[in-house]
Design a protein around this motif. Structure first.
Motif, PDB file in Angstrom:
ATOM      1  N   ILE A  90     -26.031  23.270  13.101  1.00  0.00           N
ATOM      2  CA  ILE A  90     -26.878  22.660  14.130  1.00  0.00           C
ATOM      3  C   ILE A  90     -28.039  21.916  13.492  1.00  0.00           C
ATOM      4  N   VAL A  91     -28.674  22.563  12.508  1.00  0.00           N
ATOM      5  CA  VAL A  91     -29.805  21.937  11.824  1.00  0.00           C
ATOM      6  C   VAL A  91     -29.351  20.668  11.111  1.00  0.00           C
ATOM      7  N   ALA A  92     -28.187  20.719  10.458  1.00  0.00           N
ATOM      8  CA  ALA A  92     -27.664  19.541   9.753  1.00  0.00           C
ATOM      9  C   ALA A  92     -27.362  18.410  10.735  1.00  0.00           C
ATOM     10  N   LYS A  93     -26.809  18.746  11.890  1.00  0.00           N
ATOM     11  CA  LYS A  93     -26.483  17.726  12.893  1.00  0.00           C
ATOM     12  C   LYS A  93     -27.753  17.047  13.413  1.00  0.00           C
ATOM     13  N   ILE A  94     -28.808  17.827  13.629  1.00  0.00           N
ATOM     14  CA  ILE A  94     -30.088  17.268  14.088  1.00  0.00           C
ATOM     15  C   ILE A  94     -30.630  16.274  13.066  1.00  0.00           C
ATOM     16  N   GLN A  95     -30.568  16.651  11.800  1.00  0.00           N
ATOM     17  CA  GLN A  95     -31.091  15.776  10.747  1.00  0.00           C
ATOM     18  C   GLN A  95     -30.272  14.490  10.643  1.00  0.00           C
ATOM     19  N   GLN A  96     -28.948  14.602  10.736  1.00  0.00           N
ATOM     20  CA  GLN A  96     -28.073  13.445  10.570  1.00  0.00           C
ATOM     21  C   GLN A  96     -28.158  12.473  11.747  1.00  0.00           C
ATOM     22  N   GLU A  97     -28.295  13.007  12.976  1.00  0.00           N
ATOM     23  CA  GLU A  97     -28.262  12.160  14.153  1.00  0.00           C
ATOM     24  C   GLU A  97     -29.641  11.673  14.605  1.00  0.00           C
ATOM     25  N   TYR A  98     -30.689  12.474  14.311  1.00  0.00           N
ATOM     26  CA  TYR A  98     -32.011  12.126  14.821  1.00  0.00           C
ATOM     27  C   TYR A  98     -33.041  11.842  13.726  1.00  0.00           C
ATOM     28  N   GLY A  99     -32.694  12.148  12.485  1.00  0.00           N
ATOM     29  CA  GLY A  99     -33.581  11.811  11.387  1.00  0.00           C
ATOM     30  C   GLY A  99     -34.500  12.937  10.950  1.00  0.00           C
ATOM     31  N   ASP A 100     -35.221  12.673   9.853  1.00  0.00           N
ATOM     32  CA  ASP A 100     -36.057  13.691   9.229  1.00  0.00           C
ATOM     33  C   ASP A 100     -37.225  14.137  10.105  1.00  0.00           C
ATOM     34  N   SER A 101     -37.700  13.259  10.994  1.00  0.00           N
ATOM     35  CA  SER A 101     -38.855  13.623  11.813  1.00  0.00           C
ATOM     36  C   SER A 101     -38.536  14.842  12.685  1.00  0.00           C
ATOM     37  N   TYR A 102     -37.312  14.897  13.223  1.00  0.00           N
ATOM     38  CA  TYR A 102     -36.911  16.059  14.022  1.00  0.00           C
ATOM     39  C   TYR A 102     -36.686  17.270  13.129  1.00  0.00           C
ATOM     40  N   TRP A 103     -36.129  17.018  11.954  1.00  0.00           N
ATOM     41  CA  TRP A 103     -35.839  18.101  11.015  1.00  0.00           C
ATOM     42  C   TRP A 103     -37.139  18.746  10.534  1.00  0.00           C
ATOM     43  N   ASN A 104     -38.129  17.919  10.268  1.00  0.00           N
ATOM     44  CA  ASN A 104     -39.404  18.440   9.782  1.00  0.00           C
ATOM     45  C   ASN A 104     -40.078  19.336  10.816  1.00  0.00           C
ATOM     46  N   ASP A 105     -39.863  19.026  12.083  1.00  0.00           N
ATOM     47  CA  ASP A 105     -40.457  19.859  13.138  1.00  0.00           C
ATOM     48  C   ASP A 105     -39.928  21.291  13.105  1.00  0.00           C
TER      49      ASP A 105
END
Length: 238
Positions: A192-207
């Motif tokens: 799930i975390v990987a999908k968020i980073q790939q589809e929405y970018g680092d800004s969402y991942w950093n959150d």
């Protein structure tokens, strides 16, 4: 006036005595990092050195003694954690913590963690006594139980008013069951975390704060020589 003065002196003496006792009691519960211990269960002398990070380095003449020492040291640093983990895995946490954790016990009973531990225990008991892995495991458990019998009681046991109990093979497999479950969660969260980073970018991942903090302190580790694993093993075996 004299009575008031005597009362103040008596109170001061009492407070001082309590402070001295509290300090002594606190230090008596701390892990032993120096000195000599005579432990029943060891066949030869074992030396343990603690580095600046509190990590023990065990030097033994044979593997069972090394495993025994490891179990003893593990228990002196983590006995309360061991107690909690075995109770979580077997669905017995509410016995000491009460109503708030009943659902946790129900969950682990529902997924048959305890029943699986019972089956694993029977399989372990069927392993021949001379099996090296079984001998090492039993020596490790014996080391834990040696501390339980002879070492100081962690303050958490005293606060909750519960007795220390020797660790059984069943308890160990209960811990394994809980640990396996906790590690298995990564198979659900990591994608799930990987999908968020790939589809929405680092800004969402950093959150989500999933990246390593570059300012966090790292403990230096041993750097293996640049050679094949066989060469390293041969060097250590000499």
């Amino acid at each position: 006036m004299k009575l008031l003065k005597n009362t103040a002196i008596a109170a001061l003496i009492l407070i001082t005595a309590c402070a001295i006792y509290g300090y002594w009691h606190y230090n008596s519960l701390k892990p032993t990092y120096e000195g000599t211990l005579n432990l029943e269960g060891l066949t030869e002398e074992v030396e343990v050195y603690f580095d600046d990070y509190g990590i023990p380095h065990i030097y033994a003449q044979n593997e069972p003694d090394a495993q025994f020492a490891l179990g003893y040291l593990h228990a002196q640093d983590r006995l309360w954690q061991i107690e909690l983990l075995r109770r979580v895995g077997s669905g017995q946490l509410a016995e000491i913590l009460g109503e708030p954790v009943v659902k946790t016990d129900q969950f682990f009973r529902t997924i048959n963690s305890f029943e699986t531990a019972k089956k694993a225990t029977k399989a372990f008991e069927a392993i021949p006594a001379d099996d090296p892995m079984k001998k090492a495991a039993l020596a490790y458990y014996a080391g834990i139980n040696s501390f339980i019998k002879n070492g100081p009681t962690p303050v958490e046991f005293t606060i909750l008013g519960i007795e220390k109990e020797e660790l059984s093979i069943l308890d160990c497999y209960s811990v394994f069951g809980y640990t396996a479950f906790s590690f298995a969660q990564a198979f659900r969260t990591d994608p799930i975390v990987a999908k968020i980073q790939q589809e929405y970018g680092d800004s969402y991942w950093n959150d989500l704060d999933v990246q390593w903090n570059p300012d966090a302190q790292k403990i230096p580790v041993f750097q293996a020589p640049k050679s094949t694993s066989t060469e390293v093993f041969d060097a250590l075996s000499m």
